[in-house]
Scaffold this motif. Structure first.
Motif, PDB file in Angstrom:
ATOM      1  N   SER A   1       1.905  -1.779 -17.221  1.00 38.70           N
ATOM      2  CA  SER A   1       2.109  -3.150 -17.437  1.00 38.70           C
ATOM      3  C   SER A   1       1.263  -4.119 -16.419  1.00 38.70           C
ATOM      4  O   SER A   1       1.225  -5.373 -16.384  1.00 38.70           O
ATOM      5  CB  SER A   1       3.438  -3.616 -16.759  1.00 38.70           C
ATOM      6  OG  SER A   1       3.841  -3.102 -15.680  1.00 38.70           O
TER       7      SER A   1
ATOM      8  N   ASP B   1      -2.274  -5.530 -14.285  1.00 37.67           N
ATOM      9  CA  ASP B   1      -3.231  -6.441 -14.506  1.00 37.67           C
ATOM     10  C   ASP B   1      -4.681  -5.558 -14.975  1.00 37.67           C
ATOM     11  O   ASP B   1      -5.144  -5.749 -15.815  1.00 37.67           O
ATOM     12  CB  ASP B   1      -3.709  -7.394 -13.245  1.00 37.67           C
ATOM     13  CG  ASP B   1      -4.735  -8.039 -13.522  1.00 37.67           C
ATOM     14  OD1 ASP B   1      -4.931  -9.146 -14.219  1.00 37.67           O
ATOM     15  OD2 ASP B   1      -5.958  -7.825 -12.668  1.00 37.67           O
TER      16      ASP B   1
ATOM     17  N   ARG C   1      -6.456  -6.094 -18.483  1.00 36.80           N
ATOM     18  CA  ARG C   1      -7.564  -6.694 -18.510  1.00 36.80           C
ATOM     19  C   ARG C   1      -8.796  -6.055 -18.634  1.00 36.80           C
ATOM     20  O   ARG C   1      -9.836  -6.322 -19.125  1.00 36.80           O
ATOM     21  CB  ARG C   1      -7.719  -7.837 -17.276  1.00 36.80           C
ATOM     22  CG  ARG C   1      -8.172  -8.975 -17.427  1.00 36.80           C
ATOM     23  CD  ARG C   1      -7.669 -10.079 -16.128  1.00 36.80           C
ATOM     24  NE  ARG C   1      -7.988  -9.216 -15.168  1.00 36.80           N
ATOM     25  CZ  ARG C   1      -8.951  -9.172 -14.188  1.00 36.80           C
ATOM     26  NH1 ARG C   1     -10.065  -9.543 -14.835  1.00 36.80           N
ATOM     27  NH2 ARG C   1      -8.813  -8.545 -13.249  1.00 36.80           N
TER      28      ARG C   1
ATOM     29  N   SER D   1       6.965   1.663 -14.379  1.00 34.02           N
ATOM     30  CA  SER D   1       8.517   1.637 -13.686  1.00 34.02           C
ATOM     31  C   SER D   1       9.314   0.507 -14.506  1.00 34.02           C
ATOM     32  O   SER D   1      10.474   0.481 -14.503  1.00 34.02           O
ATOM     33  CB  SER D   1       8.769   1.208 -12.185  1.00 34.02           C
ATOM     34  OG  SER D   1       7.688   0.187 -11.972  1.00 34.02           O
ATOM     35  N   ASP D   2       8.662  -0.360 -15.347  1.00 38.09           N
ATOM     36  CA  ASP D   2       9.284  -1.274 -16.199  1.00 38.09           C
ATOM     37  C   ASP D   2       9.955  -0.458 -17.464  1.00 38.09           C
ATOM     38  O   ASP D   2       9.564   0.285 -17.959  1.00 38.09           O
ATOM     39  CB  ASP D   2       8.548  -2.297 -16.946  1.00 38.09           C
ATOM     40  CG  ASP D   2       7.813  -3.300 -15.888  1.00 38.09           C
ATOM     41  OD1 ASP D   2       8.517  -3.723 -15.036  1.00 38.09           O
ATOM     42  OD2 ASP D   2       6.667  -3.534 -16.130  1.00 38.09           O
TER      43      ASP D   2
HETATM   44  P1  NDP Z   1      -0.817  -4.683 -10.477  1.00 48.18           P
HETATM   45  O1  NDP Z   1       0.273  -4.818  -9.452  1.00 48.18           O
HETATM   46  O2  NDP Z   1      -0.853  -5.726 -11.444  1.00 48.18           O
HETATM   47  O3  NDP Z   1      -0.106  -3.449 -11.354  1.00 48.18           O
HETATM   48  C1  NDP Z   1       0.657  -2.404 -10.980  1.00 48.18           C
HETATM   49  C2  NDP Z   1       1.238  -1.608 -11.681  1.00 48.18           C
HETATM   50  O4  NDP Z   1       1.731  -0.313 -10.929  1.00 48.18           O
HETATM   51  C3  NDP Z   1       2.469  -2.269 -12.447  1.00 48.18           C
HETATM   52  O5  NDP Z   1       2.199  -1.735 -13.829  1.00 48.18           O
HETATM   53  C4  NDP Z   1       3.447  -1.681 -11.703  1.00 48.18           C
HETATM   54  O6  NDP Z   1       4.734  -1.642 -12.707  1.00 48.18           O
HETATM   55  C5  NDP Z   1       3.200  -0.227 -11.551  1.00 48.18           C
HETATM   56  N1  NDP Z   1       4.002   0.608 -10.610  1.00 48.18           N
HETATM   57  C6  NDP Z   1       4.460  -0.057  -9.278  1.00 48.18           C
HETATM   58  N2  NDP Z   1       4.942   1.042  -8.630  1.00 48.18           N
HETATM   59  C7  NDP Z   1       5.203   1.883  -9.499  1.00 48.18           C
HETATM   60  C8  NDP Z   1       5.905   3.178  -9.470  1.00 48.18           C
HETATM   61  N3  NDP Z   1       6.675   3.693  -8.260  1.00 48.18           N
HETATM   62  N4  NDP Z   1       6.003   3.994 -10.603  1.00 48.18           N
HETATM   63  C9  NDP Z   1       5.440   3.461 -11.621  1.00 48.18           C
HETATM   64  N5  NDP Z   1       4.582   2.410 -11.734  1.00 48.18           N
HETATM   65  C10 NDP Z   1       4.666   1.532 -10.895  1.00 48.18           C
HETATM   66  O7  NDP Z   1      -1.850  -4.008  -9.851  1.00 48.18           O
HETATM   67  P2  NDP Z   1      -3.581  -4.015 -10.648  1.00 48.18           P
HETATM   68  O8  NDP Z   1      -3.510  -3.576 -12.048  1.00 48.18           O
HETATM   69  O9  NDP Z   1      -4.356  -5.210 -10.087  1.00 48.18           O
HETATM   70  O10 NDP Z   1      -4.239  -2.824  -9.642  1.00 48.18           O
HETATM   71  C11 NDP Z   1      -4.071  -1.438  -9.955  1.00 48.18           C
HETATM   72  C12 NDP Z   1      -4.902  -0.758  -9.018  1.00 48.18           C
HETATM   73  O11 NDP Z   1      -6.567  -1.022  -9.511  1.00 48.18           O
HETATM   74  C13 NDP Z   1      -5.149  -1.161  -7.504  1.00 48.18           C
HETATM   75  O12 NDP Z   1      -5.604   0.095  -6.846  1.00 48.18           O
HETATM   76  C14 NDP Z   1      -6.302  -2.267  -7.458  1.00 48.18           C
HETATM   77  O13 NDP Z   1      -6.969  -2.079  -6.045  1.00 48.18           O
HETATM   78  C15 NDP Z   1      -7.153  -1.646  -8.417  1.00 48.18           C
HETATM   79  N6  NDP Z   1      -8.324  -2.639  -9.044  1.00 48.18           N
HETATM   80  C16 NDP Z   1      -7.522  -3.599  -9.513  1.00 48.18           C
HETATM   81  C17 NDP Z   1      -8.577  -4.596 -10.093  1.00 48.18           C
HETATM   82  C18 NDP Z   1      -8.028  -5.764 -10.783  1.00 48.18           C
HETATM   83  O14 NDP Z   1      -8.935  -6.668 -11.284  1.00 48.18           O
HETATM   84  N7  NDP Z   1      -6.668  -5.868 -11.179  1.00 48.18           N
HETATM   85  C19 NDP Z   1     -10.173  -4.321 -10.115  1.00 48.18           C
HETATM   86  C20 NDP Z   1     -10.525  -3.232  -9.532  1.00 48.18           C
HETATM   87  C21 NDP Z   1      -9.573  -2.405  -8.982  1.00 48.18           C
HETATM   88  P3  NDP Z   1       5.927  -2.404 -12.359  1.00 48.18           P
HETATM   89  O15 NDP Z   1       5.596  -3.926 -12.382  1.00 48.18           O
HETATM   90  O16 NDP Z   1       6.761  -2.089 -13.637  1.00 48.18           O
HETATM   91  O17 NDP Z   1       6.447  -2.050 -11.143  1.00 48.18           O
END
Ligand code: NDP
Length: 470
Positions: free
Chosen positions: A16, A18, A22, A47-48
């Motif tokens: 779910s 970003d 994206r 986790s959703d």
């Molecule tokens: P988000 O916070 O948007 O997403 C994180 C995801 O992790 C959510 O889907 C969340 O689900 C899930 N999650 C969190 N805890 C758990 C758990 N215990 N078990 C299962 N799922 C879990 O983060 P981003 O997508 O922005 O970033 C992800 C990674 O990518 C990070 O390391 C970031 O540094 C890296 N990154 C991101 C960029 C970006 O542009 N977004 C660019 C470059 C790197 P839920 O909401 O259901 O908890």
């Protein structure tokens, strides 16, 4: 023609999130649309409590971005993958949850940790080696650790589970086209290599100035800043490609050894008030858009003194580069968007008397995204034959038909870690910037200010303090 991937299942943890919506899914879509992900199954997890339809809708929407570049086979492949993908709800940090899912998927599986970094780390710590089927790839996002020590500890956790060449530390900045464009330029042109050293090159600048401001990313960015976000990872990797010794092949082992040798020889030297600069943007406007003061943005703690513009001078202490400053700079909310490496050559030793006009050092500019090449030279005329004028030779370099994340995923799915950051390199990149982080934490280096949409702090356009020498 469709090519089959080595990996049979791509498991995205953080379905779910970003990054997944994206960047990852659109990147995958390009691969699928081009027939380069044959035989691959896509599985999402998070986790959703999502229904299968919620996940399929997300995939379908992201895949729509690739329909324009797909032929009819490509469109069918996109539809098939979007319809057959499944979603699993799980807490990846719970004992045994990820292991059980892994055991039920068709292998080899690539596990993409699109999760907050501490969650990825915990998920790997709870996995036991015997729960990870042979052939599994682990794909880790940036930031990889937050210090040399934490990167080392994460490396130890990972190699307990899979061999190093099955760990992919993603640096999407290093698209395959960019890497190969730099190597092609350097090593397929005989006239360049003899002058690619301290005798002929005065300085190298690697600049990544963005016109984007915080864009609602305070939660991540305010704890990171420009030095950690851009310099520690992306710009040091570009620097290594520009500085490395000629490899015998472009196989991952050769190339990553060469990158690693450059970084081991690199350091930012004290006093940091001379070798580094930092600044933070204040209110302004970019292309008619009002940008608030960074310190007043929601989620920002001004007392952290997070820099939105960082510049460091890296010394590479080896025979080829001793004394040549490599200036790495990246910043947000700048008026002039610039993504390039500029190699400035030393002036000619003697310009024959009688010439007039410009006599500027040659500069080679390698632009990133789109990849371009520009060589600035002095030539005679037009007009007075005794007057030197600046001429620029320009070329567009190979552009990839895949998005950066398509290239990253292609490497993962085909078992080629060429574009992935090797474990020792990830540690070294922290080792290089850590003394600067400590110095900035002590406020040894003033935090300057610049208007959003402007050129940066006064005086920054010029070569930084003492950059012409060490
Ligand atoms: P988000 O916070 O948007 O997403 C994180 C995801 O992790 C959510 O889907 C969340 O689900 C899930 N999650 C969190 N805890 C758990 C758990 N215990 N078990 C299962 N799922 C879990 O983060 P981003 O997508 O922005 O970033 C992800 C990674 O990518 C990070 O390391 C970031 O540094 C890296 N990154 C991101 C960029 C970006 O542009 N977004 C660019 C470059 C790197 P839920 O909401 O259901 O908890």
């Amino acid at each position: 023609m469709t090519s089959q991937t080595t990996v049979k299942t791509l498991l995205i943890l953080g379905a779910s999130g970003d990054l997944t919506g994206r960047l990852l899914l659109p990147g995958l879509a390009r691969l699928v649309a081009r027939g380069r992900a044959g035989g691959l199954a896509l599985v999402g997890a998070g986790s959703d409590p999502w229904t299968p339809d919620q996940w399929r809708t997300r995939v379908t929407e992201a895949f729509a971005t690739a329909e324009a570049v797909a032929d009819s086979d490509g469109r069918t492949a996109l539809k098939d993958m979007a319809e057959s993908t499944v979603y699993h709800q799980l807490d990846v940090t719970a004992d045994g949850a990820l292991a059980e899912l892994l055991g039920n998927l068709a292998g080899p599986v690539a596990v993409y940790f699109a999760l907050p970094p501490h969650v990825s780390q915990k998920a790997c710590e709870v996995l036991q080696p015997d729960q990870v089927p042979a052939g599994t790839r682990l794909v880790m996002e940036k930031p990889f650790g937050s210090s040399t020590e934490s990167a080392r500890s994460l490396n130890q956790t990972l190699v307990r589970l899979v061999p190093e060449d099955h760990v992919y530390r993603v640096d999407h900045f290093l698209g395959k086209a960019t890497v190969l464009n730099i190597l092609g330029l350097r090593f397929a042109n005989n006239f360049l290599e003899p002058v690619w050293n301290r005798d002929h090159i005065e300085r190298v600048e690697i600049i990544f100035d963005e016109d984007l401001a915080l864009e609602g990313r305070a939660r991540y960015y305010d704890g990171a800043g420009a030095l950690r976000d851009m310099v520690q990872s992306h710009l040091l990797q570009i620097m290594a490609l520009i500085a490395l010794e000629p490899p015998a092949t472009i196989h991952e082992r050769e190339l990553r050894d060469a990158v690693s040798a450059v970084l081991r020889a690199s350091a930012i030297k004290a006093p940091y008030a001379k070798s580094t600069r930092r600044a933070r943007y204040t209110a302004g406007s970019i292309a008619g858009r009002t940008v608030p003061d960074y310190a007043a943005e929601e989620g920002v703690d001004p007392a952290r003194n997070t820099e939105t513009l960082a510049e460091v001078r890296v010394a590479i202490d080896n025979w080829r580069w001793k004394g040549v400053p490599f200036i790495l700079r990246s910043g947000k909310a700048l008026g002039n968007k610039r993504k390039e490496a500029v190699i400035t050559f030393r002036p000619v030793p003697h310009l024959p008397l009688g010439f007039s006009g410009v006599d500027s050092p040659n500069q080679l500019r390698i632009g990133f995204g789109p990849d371009t090449l520009q060589l600035d030279m002095d030539v005679n005329g037009p007009g007075d034959i005794f007057t030197l004028d600046r001429a620029t030779l320009k070329a567009e370099l190979n552009a990839s038909e895949l998005l950066p994340y398509g290239e990253v995923l292609e490497g993962v799915l085909n078992g080629d870690p060429l574009l992935s950051v090797r474990g020792d390199t990830a540690e070294d990149c922290w080792r290089i910037i850590e003394p600067v982080l400590r110095s900035w934490g002590r406020d040894d280096v003033p935090l300057e200010e610049y208007d959003a949409g402007g050129p940066g702090p006064a005086g920054w356009l010029a070569v930084p303090n003492g950059a012409a020498g060490e």
